[in-house]
Design a protein around this motif. Sequence first.
Motif, short mmCIF file in Angstrom:
data_model
loop_
_atom_site.label_atom_id
_atom_site.label_comp_id
_atom_site.label_asym_id
_atom_site.label_seq_id
_atom_site.Cartn_x
_atom_site.Cartn_y
_atom_site.Cartn_z
N PHE A 53 -103.44 -2.34 93.31
CA PHE A 53 -103.57 -3.71 92.39
C PHE A 53 -105.27 -4.06 91.64
O PHE A 53 -105.94 -3.93 93.10
CB PHE A 53 -102.74 -4.32 92.50
CG PHE A 53 -101.41 -3.79 92.45
CD1 PHE A 53 -100.80 -3.64 91.52
CD2 PHE A 53 -100.09 -3.68 93.90
CE1 PHE A 53 -98.52 -3.68 91.75
CE2 PHE A 53 -99.24 -4.06 94.13
CZ PHE A 53 -98.49 -3.10 92.72
N GLU A 54 -105.58 -4.78 90.85
CA GLU A 54 -106.46 -4.61 91.36
C GLU A 54 -106.98 -6.04 91.68
O GLU A 54 -107.91 -6.24 92.28
CB GLU A 54 -107.51 -5.09 89.21
CG GLU A 54 -107.55 -3.70 88.65
CD GLU A 54 -108.14 -4.21 87.39
OE1 GLU A 54 -109.31 -4.25 87.02
OE2 GLU A 54 -107.05 -4.45 86.34
N ILE A 55 -105.76 -6.26 91.26
CA ILE A 55 -105.68 -7.94 92.30
C ILE A 55 -106.07 -8.01 93.21
O ILE A 55 -106.64 -8.72 94.71
CB ILE A 55 -104.21 -9.08 91.73
CG1 ILE A 55 -104.75 -10.19 92.18
CG2 ILE A 55 -103.07 -8.25 92.91
CD1 ILE A 55 -103.43 -11.21 91.81
N GLU A 56 -106.27 -7.05 94.21
CA GLU A 56 -106.16 -6.56 95.89
C GLU A 56 -107.31 -6.75 95.88
O GLU A 56 -107.80 -6.80 96.98
CB GLU A 56 -106.18 -5.72 95.91
CG GLU A 56 -103.93 -5.56 96.32
CD GLU A 56 -103.54 -3.91 97.17
OE1 GLU A 56 -103.93 -3.97 98.07
OE2 GLU A 56 -103.75 -3.23 96.44
N ILE A 57 -108.28 -6.19 94.73
CA ILE A 57 -110.26 -6.16 94.77
C ILE A 57 -110.65 -6.87 93.81
O ILE A 57 -111.56 -6.48 93.23
CB ILE A 57 -110.21 -5.11 94.91
CG1 ILE A 57 -109.95 -3.53 94.02
CG2 ILE A 57 -110.04 -3.90 96.31
CD1 ILE A 57 -110.36 -2.64 93.66
N PRO A 58 -110.52 -8.32 94.10
CA PRO A 58 -110.99 -9.53 92.83
C PRO A 58 -112.58 -9.27 93.24
O PRO A 58 -112.82 -9.32 91.05
CB PRO A 58 -110.38 -10.33 92.87
CG PRO A 58 -110.57 -10.61 94.69
CD PRO A 58 -109.94 -9.21 94.51
N GLN A 59 -113.01 -9.30 93.55
CA GLN A 59 -114.73 -9.55 93.56
C GLN A 59 -115.10 -8.25 94.08
O GLN A 59 -115.14 -7.45 95.03
CB GLN A 59 -114.95 -10.76 95.30
CG GLN A 59 -114.09 -11.72 94.51
CD GLN A 59 -114.96 -12.39 92.92
OE1 GLN A 59 -116.17 -12.57 93.10
NE2 GLN A 59 -113.67 -12.89 92.78
N PRO A 60 -116.41 -8.40 94.17
CA PRO A 60 -117.09 -7.32 94.10
C PRO A 60 -117.89 -6.98 95.81
O PRO A 60 -117.74 -8.04 96.69
CB PRO A 60 -119.28 -7.46 93.39
CG PRO A 60 -118.85 -8.41 91.95
CD PRO A 60 -117.08 -9.05 93.39
N GLY A 61 -117.06 -5.82 96.05
CA GLY A 61 -118.05 -5.49 97.66
C GLY A 61 -116.51 -5.49 97.95
O GLY A 61 -116.18 -4.94 99.13
N ASP A 62 -115.09 -6.31 97.44
CA ASP A 62 -113.21 -5.89 98.14
C ASP A 62 -113.13 -4.26 97.85
O ASP A 62 -114.07 -3.91 96.93
CB ASP A 62 -113.33 -6.32 96.73
CG ASP A 62 -113.01 -8.34 97.49
OD1 ASP A 62 -114.04 -8.91 97.81
OD2 ASP A 62 -112.90 -8.75 96.76
N PHE A 63 -112.84 -4.28 99.10
CA PHE A 63 -112.36 -2.54 99.31
C PHE A 63 -110.69 -2.80 99.76
O PHE A 63 -110.31 -3.43 99.52
CB PHE A 63 -113.61 -1.73 100.39
CG PHE A 63 -113.21 -2.40 101.26
CD1 PHE A 63 -112.55 -1.27 101.41
CD2 PHE A 63 -114.12 -2.74 102.21
CE1 PHE A 63 -112.18 -1.81 103.64
CE2 PHE A 63 -114.16 -3.58 103.43
CZ PHE A 63 -112.75 -2.73 104.07
N LEU A 64 -109.89 -1.78 98.95
CA LEU A 64 -108.73 -1.38 99.64
C LEU A 64 -108.83 0.93 99.94
O LEU A 64 -110.09 1.07 99.49
CB LEU A 64 -107.90 -1.49 99.00
CG LEU A 64 -107.67 -0.86 97.59
CD1 LEU A 64 -106.94 0.74 97.61
CD2 LEU A 64 -106.55 -1.43 96.83
N THR A 65 -108.68 1.57 101.07
CA THR A 65 -108.57 2.70 101.72
C THR A 65 -106.95 3.06 101.43
O THR A 65 -106.30 3.02 101.61
CB THR A 65 -109.55 2.93 103.50
OG1 THR A 65 -107.96 2.01 103.63
CG2 THR A 65 -110.51 2.25 102.93
N LEU A 66 -107.17 4.76 101.25
CA LEU A 66 -105.93 5.18 100.91
C LEU A 66 -105.85 6.46 102.00
O LEU A 66 -106.81 7.30 101.50
CB LEU A 66 -105.93 5.31 99.82
CG LEU A 66 -104.56 6.02 99.06
CD1 LEU A 66 -103.06 5.74 98.76
CD2 LEU A 66 -104.67 6.26 97.14
#
Length: 191
Positions: A53-66
């Motif tokens: 979800f976009e809400i998981e990475i709200p700020q520049p530099g926020d990331f998630l992996t898959l």
Amino acid sequence: MPNSAVTPTTELDALLTTRHEGHGLPRAFYHDAALYDAEIRTIWQGGWLFAGFEIEIPQPGDFLTLAVDGSSVLVIRDDAGSVRAFHNVCRHRGSQLCRNESGHVRAIVCPYHSWTYSRQGALVGCAGMHDGIDKAELGLKPVHVGVTGGLIYVSLCAYGHAGPWAGRRGFDSLVQTASGFNDAEAQAAGS
């Protein structure tokens, strides 16, 4: 996976015809390497996958992996606020870059030799390499990404892929299909 007893075409088609509606699948559906490879190519690498979800990475530099069949994908919010996706491996020695499921980075730094990438995926630092290295050629390998309704999707297939959900056209079709599923239908499906 054990060695396959089923070849990808004729025998695979024959196995598919043994499936009976309302019954469990034949054993080969769970243990055959050719079926597994066909599933990975057709479904996991042949279309669009929900990544988060976009809400998981709200700020520049926020990331998630898959993780997709042993390959890691990095989804990150860049400095301009756009969502980007890359193969989560350093272009130098192939080390995994972001090892956590999610987090925040000022820059993407390889833990092996400290190659440094911007949040846009460009190689910005490679200490110890010769002066003539072309950093523009060694940025992170992008993965197709699409965002709709706050949902992030990634695709590992090439845009030239012929599948119905492949490429940007496939993402647009996915969005159009999803937009036809309204809140009333969602509530009815949940009851």
